[in-house]
Design a protein around this motif. Structure first.
Motif, PDB file in Angstrom:
ATOM      1  N   SER A 196       0.950  -1.135   0.141  1.00 24.17           N
ATOM      2  CA  SER A 196      -0.134  -0.076  -0.147  1.00 24.17           C
ATOM      3  C   SER A 196       0.966   1.273  -0.066  1.00 24.17           C
ATOM      4  CB  SER A 196      -0.749  -0.007   1.214  1.00 24.17           C
ATOM      5  OG  SER A 196      -1.769  -1.251   1.170  1.00 24.17           O
ATOM      6  N   VAL A 236      -7.759   0.751   1.750  1.00 24.33           N
ATOM      7  CA  VAL A 236      -7.380  -0.315   1.071  1.00 24.33           C
ATOM      8  C   VAL A 236      -8.569  -0.980   0.582  1.00 24.33           C
ATOM      9  CG1 VAL A 236      -5.996  -2.633   0.887  1.00 24.33           C
ATOM     10  CG2 VAL A 236      -5.036  -0.509   2.342  1.00 24.33           C
ATOM     11  N   MET A 239      -2.825  -5.824  -3.378  1.00 23.89           N
ATOM     12  CA  MET A 239      -2.230  -4.334  -3.630  1.00 23.89           C
ATOM     13  C   MET A 239      -1.075  -4.271  -4.551  1.00 23.89           C
ATOM     14  SD  MET A 239      -2.907  -1.301  -2.702  1.00 23.89           S
ATOM     15  CE  MET A 239      -3.980  -1.477  -1.505  1.00 23.89           C
TER      16      MET A 239
END
Length: 478
Positions: free
Chosen positions: A121, A190, A402
């Motif tokens: 992230s 996220v 991610m």
């Protein structure tokens, strides 16, 4: 203006150091537990269960990690999971028991899954559209380098001692330092979106099966590879070199093989890689003494054919996806990969227990032949993607969804979600309601809808439900 590689590395140094420490510690711990379990006299099936438990926890982390990060934040999540993972590593040396180790291993997998999610992230937040390709390439190199270095750390102390558990614990703890002290603002929320298994299989049966096969191969290599080498009589330092070269072989050749698949039909490259793996698997049966005397060389060549399989599977699936579906599909593929990887140590340890160490290469060969046969079958029946329609191969870590947001091929999501003046697409749709006559634009020449036009037109399924079958007559959007 794109940043130079040196400037990019400096800008990402804190996050890359965290990734390197995480991978080094987890790699050391994985091989250490496999060798220590064998030294403690655990039955091969128990060793397989211990190593498989990691992937069960890892899949749980993929499912649960995003909600945790969004609830308490990136830094708090990383601090909690790194501290927990570090403590669990030390507890392995205190409670030496197969059941306890299985529980600890599952908890380690869950912690590392969340830690990778935070690291990726942060990388995604630091990368811009001009540096995504370079960022993910650097991250892949650092991650694989950490995995390789972790294997060499096995030579630092005897497997039966406490020291190596301490080193692995220290590495996990050190990964916390750069992110805890960084002045970079935390990333935004996220996404936890995932695509269903059923839809993934309908989009690309070959990609689904290849990702499953890649999981079994990786689980067997990382979970049972050290035991395989030790059973052949190698000392701990030679086992470390064997695993190092397996990872190094995959690291060196993953990008050339991936780039080759951009200029040649991807399923053919996949078939060639799997056939090469099958040949590597049966070669020890033909010349066992030659392989035993050059086990690290054989391991490096085998790694060349094992490591790229998952990346090719992901790229193949992406060829059939719209950009906005890539990240949700990656979540489903990672769960498929992780679930299959849990079976790798079980199958590998059982094969070694019943038939001896050379059964592990035979397992590789069986998986290679099975997936290659399915790929040949699909090449005759599936809708073929032309070279012009194929997307760009981007090697991605097998960690969290991610990582796929770092991929340059997802840049189109940004441009399709906003129009040229920055106005949100949803607002534009309110100003210009959907016209039923626009349905005609979504239809293919035979009157069926594109399979990805869910919510606009009901998709037409053929008899066997596979959207890449000739019956759907779909065309990839450009």
């Amino acid at each position: 203006m794109p940043r130079s590689p040196v400037a990019l590395i400096i800008a990402l140094s804190a996050t890359l150091f965290a990734a390197f420490a995480l991978n080094s510690g987890s790699s050391l711990q994985s091989s250490l537990l496999a060798l220590r379990a064998s030294a403690e006299g655990f039955a091969p099936v128990y060793t397989g269960i211990i190593m498989a438990s990691y992937y069960i926890g890892f899949v749980a982390g993929i499912v649960w990690g995003a909600s945790l990060v969004n609830r308490v934040g990136h830094i708090r999540t990383f601090a909690a999971l790194a501290s927990t993972g570090s403590a669990i590593t030390l507890l392995h040396a205190v409670f030496v028991d197969p059941i306890t180790w299985s529980l600890f291993r599952a908890m380690t997998g869950l912690c590392l899954s969340g830690l990778y999610l935070v690291v990726e992230s942060w990388l995604n937040a630091q990368a811009d559209n001009t540096s995504r390709g370079s960022t993910i390439a650097i991250y892949m190199t650092v991650s694989l380098g950490g995995l390789a270095i972790g294997q060499l750390l096995l030579n630092g102390a005897p497997v039966s001692s406490f020291e190596l558990f301490t080193v692995a614990s220290v590495l996990l703890s050190l990964s916390l330092v750069p992110l805890a002290l960084t002045r970079q603002p935390p990333p935004s929320a996220v996404s936890g979106d995932r695509m269903t298994f059923r839809r993934l299989y309908k989009i690309s049966p070959l990609g689904f099966v290849a990702a499953s096969g890649a999981g079994v191969l990786s689980g067997a290599v990382y979970g049972v590879g050290p035991v395989f080498a030790a059973d052949l009589g190698l000392a701990t330092n030679d086992v470390a070199y064997f695993m190092f070269f397996v990872i190094l072989g995959g690291m060196i050749m993953q990008f050339p093989i991936g780039k080759l698949s951009d200029s040649v039909p991807r399923q053919y490259v996949m078939i060639a890689v799997l056939v090469g793996l099958a040949l590597c698997g049966v070669f020890p049966l033909i010349a066992p003494d030659l392989v035993r005397d050059n086990l690290s060389v054989w391991g490096g060549i085998t790694g060349v054919f094992i490591m790229p399989v998952y990346g090719l599977a992901v790229a193949y699936v992406n060829d059939y996806l719209e950009p906005e579906d890539i990240v949700p599909a990656s979540g489903g593929l990672l769960i498929i990969y992780g679930g299959s990887a849990a079976s790798g140590p079980l199958l590998g340890s059982s094969a070694i227990g019943y038939f001896g160490p050379w059964a592990l290469p035979v397992l590789f060969s069986i998986i290679g032949v099975s997936v290659a046969s399915f790929a040949m079958y699909r090449a005759g029946f599936g809708r073929r993607i032309s070279i012009e329609e194929q997307g760009q191969f981007v090697a991605v870590p097998r960690t969290t969804p991610m990582a796929f947001e770092l991929s340059p091929i997802t840049d189109e999501i940004i441009t399709t979600n906003n129009d040229d003046d920055g106005t949100d697409t949803a607002q534009d749709e309110e100003a210009h309601p959907f016209d039923p006559h626009d349905v005609e634009d979504t239809l293919t020449p035979d009157g069926t809808a594109h399979p990805d036009d869910i919510g606009q037109v009901a998709a037409a399924d053929n008899d066997d439900g596979d959207t890449d079958q000739p019956g759907t007559n779909t065309e990839k959007k450009t």
